[in-house]
Design a protein around this motif. Structure first.
Motif, PDB file in Angstrom:
ATOM      1  N   GLY A   3      38.031  45.908  28.571  1.00 47.38           N
ATOM      2  CA  GLY A   3      38.464  46.806  29.639  1.00 47.38           C
ATOM      3  C   GLY A   3      37.772  46.530  30.955  1.00 47.38           C
ATOM      4  O   GLY A   3      38.404  46.454  32.013  1.00 47.38           O
ATOM      5  N   MET A   4      36.459  46.367  30.920  1.00 47.91           N
ATOM      6  CA  MET A   4      35.731  46.109  32.162  1.00 47.91           C
ATOM      7  C   MET A   4      36.070  44.726  32.732  1.00 47.91           C
ATOM      8  O   MET A   4      36.131  44.553  33.951  1.00 47.91           O
ATOM      9  CB  MET A   4      34.224  46.240  31.941  1.00 47.91           C
ATOM     10  CG  MET A   4      33.786  47.677  31.685  1.00 47.91           C
ATOM     11  SD  MET A   4      34.185  48.841  33.008  1.00 47.91           S
ATOM     12  CE  MET A   4      35.692  49.591  32.442  1.00 47.91           C
ATOM     13  N   THR A   5      36.309  43.766  31.866  1.00 51.48           N
ATOM     14  CA  THR A   5      36.728  42.447  32.341  1.00 51.48           C
ATOM     15  C   THR A   5      38.075  42.540  33.051  1.00 51.48           C
ATOM     16  O   THR A   5      38.252  41.981  34.143  1.00 51.48           O
ATOM     17  CB  THR A   5      36.815  41.455  31.162  1.00 51.48           C
ATOM     18  OG1 THR A   5      35.541  41.381  30.528  1.00 51.48           O
ATOM     19  CG2 THR A   5      37.235  40.076  31.639  1.00 51.48           C
ATOM     20  N   MET A   6      39.006  43.266  32.443  1.00 57.23           N
ATOM     21  CA  MET A   6      40.322  43.440  33.072  1.00 57.23           C
ATOM     22  C   MET A   6      40.183  44.153  34.418  1.00 57.23           C
ATOM     23  O   MET A   6      40.851  43.799  35.389  1.00 57.23           O
ATOM     24  CB  MET A   6      41.248  44.244  32.160  1.00 57.23           C
ATOM     25  CG  MET A   6      41.719  43.489  30.947  1.00 57.23           C
ATOM     26  SD  MET A   6      42.573  44.532  29.741  1.00 57.23           S
ATOM     27  CE  MET A   6      43.965  45.129  30.660  1.00 57.23           C
ATOM     28  N   PHE A   7      39.301  45.146  34.478  1.00 58.76           N
ATOM     29  CA  PHE A   7      39.102  45.884  35.724  1.00 58.76           C
ATOM     30  C   PHE A   7      38.524  44.976  36.802  1.00 58.76           C
ATOM     31  O   PHE A   7      39.039  44.923  37.923  1.00 58.76           O
ATOM     32  CB  PHE A   7      38.180  47.086  35.493  1.00 58.76           C
ATOM     33  CG  PHE A   7      37.780  47.755  36.770  1.00 58.76           C
ATOM     34  CD1 PHE A   7      38.667  48.579  37.433  1.00 58.76           C
ATOM     35  CD2 PHE A   7      36.521  47.554  37.307  1.00 58.76           C
ATOM     36  CE1 PHE A   7      38.307  49.197  38.617  1.00 58.76           C
ATOM     37  CE2 PHE A   7      36.149  48.172  38.481  1.00 58.76           C
ATOM     38  CZ  PHE A   7      37.051  48.990  39.142  1.00 58.76           C
TER      39      PHE A   7
ATOM     40  N   GLU B 113      40.214  43.644  43.158  1.00 60.84           N
ATOM     41  CA  GLU B 113      40.736  43.473  44.521  1.00 60.84           C
ATOM     42  C   GLU B 113      42.100  44.131  44.670  1.00 60.84           C
ATOM     43  O   GLU B 113      42.375  44.803  45.668  1.00 60.84           O
ATOM     44  CB  GLU B 113      40.834  41.997  44.876  1.00 60.84           C
ATOM     45  CG  GLU B 113      41.318  41.769  46.296  1.00 60.84           C
ATOM     46  CD  GLU B 113      41.458  40.303  46.650  1.00 60.84           C
ATOM     47  OE1 GLU B 113      41.969  40.040  47.745  1.00 60.84           O
ATOM     48  OE2 GLU B 113      41.086  39.444  45.840  1.00 60.84           O
ATOM     49  N   ALA B 114      42.957  43.963  43.685  1.00 57.45           N
ATOM     50  CA  ALA B 114      44.286  44.581  43.737  1.00 57.45           C
ATOM     51  C   ALA B 114      44.178  46.105  43.713  1.00 57.45           C
ATOM     52  O   ALA B 114      44.983  46.789  44.329  1.00 57.45           O
ATOM     53  CB  ALA B 114      45.144  44.093  42.571  1.00 57.45           C
ATOM     54  N   LEU B 115      43.171  46.624  43.024  1.00 59.09           N
ATOM     55  CA  LEU B 115      42.988  48.074  42.965  1.00 59.09           C
ATOM     56  C   LEU B 115      42.431  48.624  44.280  1.00 59.09           C
ATOM     57  O   LEU B 115      42.804  49.708  44.704  1.00 59.09           O
ATOM     58  CB  LEU B 115      42.029  48.444  41.834  1.00 59.09           C
ATOM     59  CG  LEU B 115      42.546  48.262  40.430  1.00 59.09           C
ATOM     60  CD1 LEU B 115      41.414  48.426  39.427  1.00 59.09           C
ATOM     61  CD2 LEU B 115      43.648  49.239  40.141  1.00 59.09           C
ATOM     62  N   MET B 116      41.558  47.870  44.913  1.00 59.65           N
ATOM     63  CA  MET B 116      40.844  48.379  46.082  1.00 59.65           C
ATOM     64  C   MET B 116      41.619  48.237  47.392  1.00 59.65           C
ATOM     65  O   MET B 116      41.372  48.981  48.330  1.00 59.65           O
ATOM     66  CB  MET B 116      39.493  47.677  46.233  1.00 59.65           C
ATOM     67  CG  MET B 116      38.595  47.828  45.053  1.00 59.65           C
ATOM     68  SD  MET B 116      38.305  49.546  44.659  1.00 59.65           S
ATOM     69  CE  MET B 116      37.543  49.425  43.087  1.00 59.65           C
ATOM     70  N   ASN B 117      42.555  47.295  47.465  1.00 61.90           N
ATOM     71  CA  ASN B 117      43.217  47.068  48.755  1.00 61.90           C
ATOM     72  C   ASN B 117      44.477  47.907  48.932  1.00 61.90           C
ATOM     73  O   ASN B 117      45.255  47.656  49.841  1.00 61.90           O
ATOM     74  CB  ASN B 117      43.496  45.588  48.980  1.00 61.90           C
ATOM     75  CG  ASN B 117      44.622  45.046  48.132  1.00 61.90           C
ATOM     76  OD1 ASN B 117      45.216  45.765  47.342  1.00 61.90           O
ATOM     77  ND2 ASN B 117      44.902  43.770  48.293  1.00 61.90           N
ATOM     78  N   SER B 118      44.664  48.885  48.076  1.00 60.01           N
ATOM     79  CA  SER B 118      45.780  49.829  48.179  1.00 60.01           C
ATOM     80  C   SER B 118      47.106  49.081  48.113  1.00 60.01           C
ATOM     81  O   SER B 118      47.333  48.330  47.187  1.00 60.01           O
ATOM     82  CB  SER B 118      45.648  50.643  49.453  1.00 60.01           C
ATOM     83  OG  SER B 118      46.627  51.634  49.524  1.00 60.01           O
ATOM     84  N   ASN B 119      47.983  49.263  49.087  1.00 58.63           N
ATOM     85  CA  ASN B 119      49.292  48.619  49.065  1.00 58.63           C
ATOM     86  C   ASN B 119      49.361  47.385  49.949  1.00 58.63           C
ATOM     87  O   ASN B 119      50.436  46.868  50.204  1.00 58.63           O
ATOM     88  CB  ASN B 119      50.379  49.612  49.492  1.00 58.63           C
ATOM     89  CG  ASN B 119      50.582  50.693  48.456  1.00 58.63           C
ATOM     90  OD1 ASN B 119      50.375  50.462  47.280  1.00 58.63           O
ATOM     91  ND2 ASN B 119      50.972  51.871  48.900  1.00 58.63           N
TER      92      ASN B 119
ATOM     93  N   ALA C  72      50.996  44.304  42.476  1.00 57.75           N
ATOM     94  CA  ALA C  72      51.311  45.488  41.669  1.00 57.75           C
ATOM     95  C   ALA C  72      50.965  45.255  40.202  1.00 57.75           C
ATOM     96  O   ALA C  72      50.448  46.145  39.523  1.00 57.75           O
ATOM     97  CB  ALA C  72      52.783  45.854  41.820  1.00 57.75           C
ATOM     98  N   ARG C  73      51.233  44.051  39.711  1.00 63.18           N
ATOM     99  CA  ARG C  73      50.899  43.715  38.323  1.00 63.18           C
ATOM    100  C   ARG C  73      49.387  43.731  38.130  1.00 63.18           C
ATOM    101  O   ARG C  73      48.874  44.257  37.147  1.00 63.18           O
ATOM    102  CB  ARG C  73      51.463  42.343  37.960  1.00 63.18           C
ATOM    103  CG  ARG C  73      51.343  42.009  36.489  1.00 63.18           C
ATOM    104  CD  ARG C  73      51.971  40.668  36.132  1.00 63.18           C
ATOM    105  NE  ARG C  73      53.361  40.579  36.531  1.00 63.18           N
ATOM    106  CZ  ARG C  73      53.835  39.712  37.431  1.00 63.18           C
ATOM    107  NH1 ARG C  73      53.023  38.858  38.031  1.00 63.18           N
ATOM    108  NH2 ARG C  73      55.116  39.676  37.731  1.00 63.18           N
ATOM    109  N   GLY C  74      48.657  43.175  39.095  1.00 61.78           N
ATOM    110  CA  GLY C  74      47.201  43.179  39.017  1.00 61.78           C
ATOM    111  C   GLY C  74      46.633  44.583  39.048  1.00 61.78           C
ATOM    112  O   GLY C  74      45.665  44.900  38.352  1.00 61.78           O
ATOM    113  N   GLU C  75      47.250  45.450  39.850  1.00 65.21           N
ATOM    114  CA  GLU C  75      46.808  46.841  39.916  1.00 65.21           C
ATOM    115  C   GLU C  75      47.030  47.537  38.580  1.00 65.21           C
ATOM    116  O   GLU C  75      46.154  48.259  38.083  1.00 65.21           O
ATOM    117  CB  GLU C  75      47.566  47.562  41.026  1.00 65.21           C
ATOM    118  CG  GLU C  75      47.049  48.938  41.330  1.00 65.21           C
ATOM    119  CD  GLU C  75      47.755  49.559  42.525  1.00 65.21           C
ATOM    120  OE1 GLU C  75      47.318  50.652  42.901  1.00 65.21           O
ATOM    121  OE2 GLU C  75      48.716  48.975  43.062  1.00 65.21           O
TER     122      GLU C  75
END
Length: 102
Positions: free
Chosen positions: A20-24, A29-35, A68-71
């Motif tokens: 899980g942490m590896t996937m996160f 970057e995809a999670l932090m940069n919003s859209n 979106a897939r990365g997020e």
């Protein structure tokens, strides 16, 4: 404190947490940069193309789908990591209850 006799639960908990942490972190970057859609750190706008080393090129829409897939994968990693923590906690609670009965 004695072992609960279920070492596979600890192994499962560690595996879920690490995966899980590896996937996160791979998709952080995809999670932090919003859209925002980026190409090698530079923002992209609709109609632009991203040229990568090796001759690959991606359109704005393709990059947006990849982001979106990365997020989604990043959020799934958070879920798996949390599930691993829950497995650890439940194993600890079960172990304590079994030790009190003895």
């Amino acid at each position: 404190m004695r072992s609960s006799g279920r070492p596979w639960l600890r192994v499962l908990g560690w595996a879920l947490f690490i995966v899980g942490m590896t996937m996160f972190f791979i998709n952080a970057e995809a999670l932090m940069n919003s859209n925002a859609v980026e190409c090698d750190g530079s923002p992209m706008r609709p109609g632009q193309w991203c040229m990568r080393v090796g001759g690959e090129s991606f359109s704005y829409d393709e990059e947006k789908k990849n982001e979106a897939r990365g997020e989604l994968v990043g959020y799934a990693g958070v879920g798996l990591g949390t599930l691993g923590i829950v497995v650890f906690i439940s194993d600890g609670i079960t172990t304590r209850r079994e030790n009190r009965k003895r």
